[in-house]
Design a protein around this motif. Sequence first.
Motif, PDB file in Angstrom:
ATOM      1  N   GLU A  29      82.713   2.487  67.984  1.00 41.70           N
ATOM      2  CA  GLU A  29      82.237   1.463  67.129  1.00 41.70           C
ATOM      3  C   GLU A  29      81.251   1.927  65.907  1.00 41.70           C
ATOM      4  O   GLU A  29      81.330   1.878  64.710  1.00 41.70           O
ATOM      5  N   ALA A  34      86.161   1.752  65.337  1.00 43.08           N
ATOM      6  CA  ALA A  34      87.229   1.131  66.306  1.00 43.08           C
ATOM      7  C   ALA A  34      86.503   0.539  67.458  1.00 43.08           C
ATOM      8  O   ALA A  34      85.429   0.590  67.758  1.00 43.08           O
ATOM      9  N   PHE A  35      87.731  -0.224  68.081  1.00 42.36           N
ATOM     10  CA  PHE A  35      87.141  -1.099  69.365  1.00 42.36           C
ATOM     11  C   PHE A  35      87.822  -0.518  70.753  1.00 42.36           C
ATOM     12  O   PHE A  35      88.910  -0.328  70.716  1.00 42.36           O
ATOM     13  N   LEU A  77      97.066   7.483  67.864  1.00 45.00           N
ATOM     14  CA  LEU A  77      95.521   6.898  67.563  1.00 45.00           C
ATOM     15  C   LEU A  77      94.637   7.889  66.869  1.00 45.00           C
ATOM     16  O   LEU A  77      94.059   7.467  65.786  1.00 45.00           O
ATOM     17  N   GLU A  80      95.688   7.675  63.286  1.00 47.07           N
ATOM     18  CA  GLU A  80      95.187   6.386  62.681  1.00 47.07           C
ATOM     19  C   GLU A  80      93.694   6.521  62.603  1.00 47.07           C
ATOM     20  O   GLU A  80      92.954   6.003  61.412  1.00 47.07           O
ATOM     21  N   LEU A  81      92.854   7.022  63.387  1.00 47.33           N
ATOM     22  CA  LEU A  81      91.336   7.266  63.219  1.00 47.33           C
ATOM     23  C   LEU A  81      91.173   8.198  62.014  1.00 47.33           C
ATOM     24  O   LEU A  81      90.362   7.880  61.440  1.00 47.33           O
ATOM     25  N   SER A  84      91.550   6.167  58.940  1.00 48.25           N
ATOM     26  CA  SER A  84      90.586   5.024  58.692  1.00 48.25           C
ATOM     27  C   SER A  84      89.127   5.533  58.347  1.00 48.25           C
ATOM     28  O   SER A  84      88.435   5.266  57.444  1.00 48.25           O
ATOM     29  N   SER A 149      91.196   0.786  76.330  1.00 48.35           N
ATOM     30  CA  SER A 149      92.080   1.131  75.326  1.00 48.35           C
ATOM     31  C   SER A 149      91.136   1.087  73.882  1.00 48.35           C
ATOM     32  O   SER A 149      90.142   0.455  73.714  1.00 48.35           O
ATOM     33  N   VAL A 150      91.598   2.018  73.013  1.00 48.94           N
ATOM     34  CA  VAL A 150      90.982   2.131  71.579  1.00 48.94           C
ATOM     35  C   VAL A 150      91.761   1.482  70.692  1.00 48.94           C
ATOM     36  O   VAL A 150      93.056   2.228  70.525  1.00 48.94           O
ATOM     37  N   ASN A 151      91.500   0.587  69.998  1.00 45.20           N
ATOM     38  CA  ASN A 151      92.573  -0.189  68.993  1.00 45.20           C
ATOM     39  C   ASN A 151      93.582  -0.371  69.618  1.00 45.20           C
ATOM     40  O   ASN A 151      94.896  -0.336  68.995  1.00 45.20           O
ATOM     41  N   GLY A 152      93.881  -0.834  70.875  1.00 45.23           N
ATOM     42  CA  GLY A 152      94.945  -1.231  71.468  1.00 45.23           C
ATOM     43  C   GLY A 152      95.670   0.037  72.134  1.00 45.23           C
ATOM     44  O   GLY A 152      96.927  -0.277  72.641  1.00 45.23           O
ATOM     45  N   GLN A 153      95.377   1.183  72.181  1.00 44.73           N
ATOM     46  CA  GLN A 153      96.141   2.324  72.511  1.00 44.73           C
ATOM     47  C   GLN A 153      95.363   3.023  73.647  1.00 44.73           C
ATOM     48  O   GLN A 153      94.177   2.865  73.794  1.00 44.73           O
TER      49      GLN A 153
END
Lengths: 164, 135
Positions: A29, A34-35, A77, A80-81, A84, A149-153
């Motif tokens: 976070e 990221a979540f 992932l 993507e990280l 972002s 899961s981080v951002n759904g992955q």
Amino acid sequence: VTSSPNSRRTPDPVEHHDSVRDALVEVAENSFFAFADPLDAEQFGELAAAVPTWICAQVSFDGAFGGSMTFTVPEQLGQELFASFLGESPDELADDGRLFDLVGEFGNMVCGSWLTRTCQRRRFDLQHPQVDRREGLGEFEPSANLLVSVNGQPVALGLAFTGR
Amino acid sequence: MGETTPAGQRPLNILIVDDSAMMRAMIKRDTGMCGVPIGEIYEAADGRAAIAVLEKERVDALFTDINMPVMTGTELLRAIERDGRWPHLLRVIISTDGSAARRAEADELHVSLYVEKPFRPEVMRDVLTELSTNS
């Protein structure tokens, strides 16, 4: 956590999963926007089946006790990280050097943050992360890993202590 | 270099020392968003490279990681102490290791501020505001 890793018996890494998860959520976070959410083995398996390649970072530590943390994320992932993180288009792919650096630093921060939470009074030395790419998870034992899961992955964290 | 802001405050020249290029980029990004006047931003991947920068450039504030290859952040700070050429250099540690033992060690090395990773971008604003006030 029910036992200190520096107690005489070999500690059970699973006992530290809650504090590792807290560290991962904080890093995700605060530094990567990221979540992170918990996953059970079945959910992890379903998500992992769709992952073609993984990036795995291993961070070794030594201090009041020694061991290593393994941080495994889908390559997608990581990309993507990276995008972002630098505010770039998701179409802009990081080369291996930057991708490995990002995943290694993510793992490094999770490991360091967890160690500080676990053993506030003692200092640790962390080795530079060893990062590689993997086609699959190999002999992966879900119950021995913290699954999130981080951002759904799907992301897996393994912890191992060295004997003294 | 040497220019001043309208308020008469000279921009801070910063040296960021971290073996992770991504972490250096993160710190650089956060310093750019903080609203504090920043001059030059130099980068080094380890303590030895940091000393090479200090010998060539005018640096006001040093942001260093601890665990790095070649020369660690602690070794760098000790070398700066021994050398004595940079008495006014503001020293900030940015590390995942926030232990009491490490913080006590930092105090002995005249570290102005200790930032624990992970940190939110606004932490860097607070750090730079404090450094610019005290510089």
